[in-house]
Design an enzyme around this catalytic site. Structure first.
Site, PDB file in Angstrom:
ATOM      1  N   LYS A 161      -3.646  -8.331   3.606  1.00  0.00           N
ATOM      2  CA  LYS A 161      -4.468  -7.136   3.777  1.00  0.00           C
ATOM      3  C   LYS A 161      -5.315  -6.786   2.558  1.00  0.00           C
ATOM      4  CE  LYS A 161      -1.673  -5.000   7.377  1.00  0.00           C
ATOM      5  NZ  LYS A 161      -1.054  -3.764   7.883  1.00  0.00           N
ATOM      6  N   ASP A 192      -4.847   0.764  11.052  1.00  0.00           N
ATOM      7  CA  ASP A 192      -3.493   1.286  10.826  1.00  0.00           C
ATOM      8  C   ASP A 192      -3.561   2.753  10.427  1.00  0.00           C
ATOM      9  OD1 ASP A 192      -2.096  -1.129  11.274  1.00  0.00           O
ATOM     10  OD2 ASP A 192      -2.433  -1.784   9.213  1.00  0.00           O
ATOM     11  N   GLY A 246       7.813   1.255   0.075  1.00  0.00           N
ATOM     12  CA  GLY A 246       6.839   0.182   0.210  1.00  0.00           C
ATOM     13  C   GLY A 246       5.647   0.433  -0.688  1.00  0.00           C
ATOM     14  N   SER A 247       4.896  -0.629  -1.012  1.00  0.00           N
ATOM     15  CA  SER A 247       3.728  -0.461  -1.877  1.00  0.00           C
ATOM     16  C   SER A 247       2.605  -1.436  -1.543  1.00  0.00           C
ATOM     17  CB  SER A 247       4.123  -0.643  -3.355  1.00  0.00           C
ATOM     18  OG  SER A 247       4.678  -1.932  -3.574  1.00  0.00           O
ATOM     19  N   GLY A 248       2.704  -2.142  -0.416  1.00  0.00           N
ATOM     20  CA  GLY A 248       1.692  -3.115  -0.026  1.00  0.00           C
ATOM     21  C   GLY A 248       0.533  -2.492   0.735  1.00  0.00           C
ATOM     22  N   MET A 296      -0.047  -2.090   4.023  1.00  0.00           N
ATOM     23  CA  MET A 296       0.301  -1.120   5.063  1.00  0.00           C
ATOM     24  C   MET A 296       0.790   0.186   4.441  1.00  0.00           C
ATOM     25  SD  MET A 296       0.367  -0.506   8.267  1.00  0.00           S
ATOM     26  CE  MET A 296       1.155   0.530   9.509  1.00  0.00           C
TER      27      MET A 296
END
Length: 272
Positions: free
Chosen positions: A72, A108, A129-131, A133
């Site tokens: 992404k 998203d 989370g940290s990506g 998404m």
């Protein structure tokens, strides 16, 4: 039901790129093509050569491509431009090809905004989370009025890079309880992490709402434990339906009616 044209030279191709391709998007899009009579075909792919794959989209006039983990953010330098949502969060989950010009979007974000609309924005949340998404979800929370939140990420640099621009806190581990808990990691996903619980049981006990962005399986360990405790759950499948619908509209310019969307979502759930 409209008759879908036979595949031929005028059929337009859409696709997805993911480290772990699934069937949901493929089933959803192809079912909607059938219901709306559009001469399109959708196919999922994985790749170990992202630049070559993106070059193929351009060279073969592939109309659109869904982008999933871990591509992404890595895909951005390979594109010609970004739409407003992707530019705002530096994360792309959708590519639209207009005569060789590739533009990145993020559907998203729109899906999460719609799904959290009924939650009081004064609610404190913990997001793990940290990506790419996680960026979409954090931005959706921020833009929906949520100001009191914590980003949990073992990588301090990545965690702080996501948390600080939005005014959120950072922690390396999920230890603090909150009314809203959000998993945006592979924990609970089909494969090596299938049995992993994204949050400690004590945090699940204390929450009111659990949101799990994992799409496969539809019922993750986090969601299963939350349902057992009577918590409200927002699932990765719900996110998948709304974001895939927005992709479909970007690719085709057609907005299916609600009955067609529900038919396609049920078909995809049953056949994934």
């Amino acid at each position: 039901m409209p008759g879908k044209p036979l595949i031929g030279r005028d059929t337009r191709l859409c696709m997805s790129l993911s480290a772990r391709p699934g069937n949901f998007g493929t089933r959803f899009h192809n079912r909607l093509y059938e219901l709306t009579g559009l001469d399109y075909l959708y196919k999922s792919f994985s790749t170990t050569d992202l630049p070559a794959a993106i070059g193929g989209i351009r060279a073969l006039s592939i109309r659109g491509c869904a982008i999933s983990m871990p591509f992404k953010e890595a895909v951005i330098p390979l594109l010609d431009g970004l739409g407003p949502t992707a530019a705002a969060i530096d994360s792309v989950n959708t590519i639209v090809n207009d005569d060789g010009r590739l533009t990145g979007h993020n559907t998203d974000y729109a899906a999460v905004v719609a799904l959290i609309a009924g939650i009081d924005p004064a609610t404190r949340f913990v997001l793990r989370g940290s990506g790419g998404m996680a960026k979409a979800v954090a931005a959706a929370l921020r833009d929906s009025g949520f100001r009191d939140g914590m980003i949990v990420a073992r990588n301090e640099a990545a965690g702080r890079a996501l948390a600080e621009p939005y005014g959120f806190d950072w922690s390396a581990e999920p230890t603090e309880t909150a009314p809203l808990i959000v998993n945006v990691t592979p924990l609970g996903m089909t494969g090596a992490d299938a049995d992993a619980l994204a949050f400690p049981v004590a945090m699940i006990d204390a929450c009111d709402v659990a949101l799990d962005a994992v799409q496969y399986p539809p019922e993750t360990p986090l969601l299963r434990e939350a349902r057992l405790r009577g918590k409200r759950c927002i699932t990765g499948t719900e996110i998948a339906v709304l974001q895939a619908l927005e992709q479909f509209i970007l690719y085709t310019g057609v907005r299916p009616d609600p009955a067609q969307v529900e038919d396609a979502a049920a078909f995809a759930r049953a056949n994934s």
